[in-house]
Enzyme design. Structure first.
Site, PDB file in Angstrom:
ATOM      1  N   GLU A  50     -14.238 -11.548   6.077  1.00 59.24           N
ATOM      2  CA  GLU A  50     -13.654 -12.584   6.939  1.00 59.24           C
ATOM      3  C   GLU A  50     -12.548 -13.318   6.185  1.00 59.24           C
ATOM      4  O   GLU A  50     -12.432 -13.241   4.965  1.00 59.24           O
ATOM      5  CB  GLU A  50     -14.745 -13.574   7.357  1.00 59.24           C
ATOM      6  CG  GLU A  50     -14.332 -14.660   8.346  1.00 59.24           C
ATOM      7  CD  GLU A  50     -13.796 -14.119   9.656  1.00 59.24           C
ATOM      8  OE1 GLU A  50     -12.573 -13.865   9.711  1.00 59.24           O
ATOM      9  OE2 GLU A  50     -14.583 -13.954  10.603  1.00 59.24           O
TER      10      GLU A  50
ATOM     11  N   ARG B 146     -22.679 -22.998   9.632  1.00 61.79           N
ATOM     12  CA  ARG B 146     -21.766 -22.641   8.552  1.00 61.79           C
ATOM     13  C   ARG B 146     -20.356 -22.517   9.116  1.00 61.79           C
ATOM     14  O   ARG B 146     -20.157 -22.465  10.331  1.00 61.79           O
ATOM     15  CB  ARG B 146     -22.181 -21.321   7.903  1.00 61.79           C
ATOM     16  CG  ARG B 146     -22.113 -20.108   8.842  1.00 61.79           C
ATOM     17  CD  ARG B 146     -22.192 -18.815   8.073  1.00 61.79           C
ATOM     18  NE  ARG B 146     -22.233 -17.624   8.904  1.00 61.79           N
ATOM     19  CZ  ARG B 146     -21.179 -17.018   9.431  1.00 61.79           C
ATOM     20  NH1 ARG B 146     -19.949 -17.525   9.253  1.00 61.79           N
ATOM     21  NH2 ARG B 146     -21.311 -15.916  10.150  1.00 61.79           N
TER      22      ARG B 146
ATOM     23  N   ASN C  98     -13.699 -17.692  16.968  1.00 61.01           N
ATOM     24  CA  ASN C  98     -12.856 -16.642  16.401  1.00 61.01           C
ATOM     25  C   ASN C  98     -11.468 -16.676  17.018  1.00 61.01           C
ATOM     26  O   ASN C  98     -11.180 -17.498  17.895  1.00 61.01           O
ATOM     27  CB  ASN C  98     -13.500 -15.264  16.642  1.00 61.01           C
ATOM     28  CG  ASN C  98     -14.317 -14.805  15.447  1.00 61.01           C
ATOM     29  OD1 ASN C  98     -13.873 -14.879  14.308  1.00 61.01           O
ATOM     30  ND2 ASN C  98     -15.533 -14.349  15.711  1.00 61.01           N
TER      31      ASN C  98
ATOM     32  N   ASP D 235     -12.565 -10.860  17.847  1.00 66.55           N
ATOM     33  CA  ASP D 235     -12.855 -11.457  16.545  1.00 66.55           C
ATOM     34  C   ASP D 235     -11.582 -12.112  16.029  1.00 66.55           C
ATOM     35  O   ASP D 235     -10.832 -12.689  16.803  1.00 66.55           O
ATOM     36  CB  ASP D 235     -13.417 -10.397  15.594  1.00 66.55           C
ATOM     37  CG  ASP D 235     -14.414 -10.981  14.613  1.00 66.55           C
ATOM     38  OD1 ASP D 235     -13.998 -11.785  13.744  1.00 66.55           O
ATOM     39  OD2 ASP D 235     -15.613 -10.653  14.694  1.00 66.55           O
TER      40      ASP D 235
END
Length: 305
Positions: free
Chosen positions: A29, A112, A159, A210
């Site tokens: 990521e 997170r 995203n 994404d």
């Protein structure tokens, strides 16, 4: 002609690419590139690792981290900020030392950081999510000059955060819902100047939306989780291109290289069992794709007022 199965116009391209000599990522990521240092950076969130690579060398340096992290922003030649499960931390480039700077959902121990990107104004948009992708536990925040604001709540997996080159438009998605949104922005601040509208509807293309990045023309390059490809859209939402990625779960692209004409694409083996990994041998690997277009340099983060 439009493919009724995935919404794509035309054939899927197999652009030239190569695989970087780096460990496979459980959950790759946050790729970004700093032209001043000629360094690309990206993360393995679950593996708690930060990767560093100069375009002048094939070598990839791995930095072990004490926490999960997902996004790196350059502040100046000596200073970075990384978004982590414990908030925003200042990182000393020379030593790797981390210093906590701003809390990010400090009272939410089961969330997170996830996808993010810096707006041309120097503001960071950063998403949060549940550690187990619990429905609606995430948000998207705006941060600049020490100020933090929540922009959007009730998001499951934030995203596709990216911006038009002139800073007047922002994009974002909730992968769990499947659509990509477009919103007008104040180019001086990176704050929304209107309500979001659907840019790419859910179900129109294979895979889930994404990470994403824009090129110099403002086209949006979106990694499609589960579909092994990048889909490219014009600023008005028309489908432009499809590029294959030889891993089923591409997670985020970023323009890299001295001429910003290559795409660094992260992928993941998150959620795969042994048989699935055997059938997807490049899962988690990081690719350099010859995109044939140029991007724009990632802006530097404005850390102080």
């Amino acid at each position: 002609m439009q493919d009724p199965q995935n919404g794509a116009t035309g054939a899927v391209e197999a652009a030239p690419l190569h695989i970087l000599d780096a460990p496979a990522c459980h959950l790759g990521e946050g790729p970004t590139y700093d032209p001043a240092s000629d360094k690309a950076w990206w993360f393995d969130i679950v593996g708690r690792r930060l990767f560093e690579k100069s375009s002048a060398s094939p070598d990839v340096r791995v930095h072990e981290l004490p926490m999960m992290a997902s996004q790196l922003c350059t502040v100046d030649d000596k200073t970075q900020v990384i978004a982590t499960e414990n908030g925003l931390h200042v990182r000393d480039v020379a030593t790797g030392r981390l210093t906590h700077h701003t809390a990010l959902e400090a009272d939410e121990t089961d969330t997170r950081s996830n996808d993010g990107r810096v707006h041309p104004s120097g503001a960071l948009w950063i998403g949060t999510m549940g550690r187990k992708a619990e429905a609606g536990r995430g948000s998207i925040y705006w941060f600049r000059g020490g100020e933090l604001r929540r922009l959007y709540a009730q998001i499951t997996i934030p995203n596709a955060i990216c911006f038009s080159p002139d800073g007047t438009v922002g994009y974002f998605a909730d992968t769990a819902r499947g659509d990509i949104h477009r919103v007008s922005l104040d180019p001086e601040t990176g704050l929304p100047a209107g309500e979001p509208s659907v840019f790419v509807p859910a179900g129109a293309f294979a895979g889930g939306p994404d990470g994403a990045v824009t090129d110099a023309e403002g086209n949006v390059w979106n990694a499609r989780w589960g579909a092994g490809r990048l889909e490219v859209f014009t600023p008005d939402g028309r489908h432009l291109r499809s590029l294959s990625v030889p891993a089923r779960q591409p997670s985020c692209p970023a323009f890299t290289g001295r001429h910003l004409d290559q795409l660094l694409v992260t992928t993941a083996y998150e959620g795969m069992d042994e048989a699935e990994r055997a059938g997807d041998p490049n899962a988690g690997r990081t690719f350099i794709v010859q995109a044939g277009v140029r991007g724009v340099a990632e802006p530097r983060l404005r850390l102080t007022p």
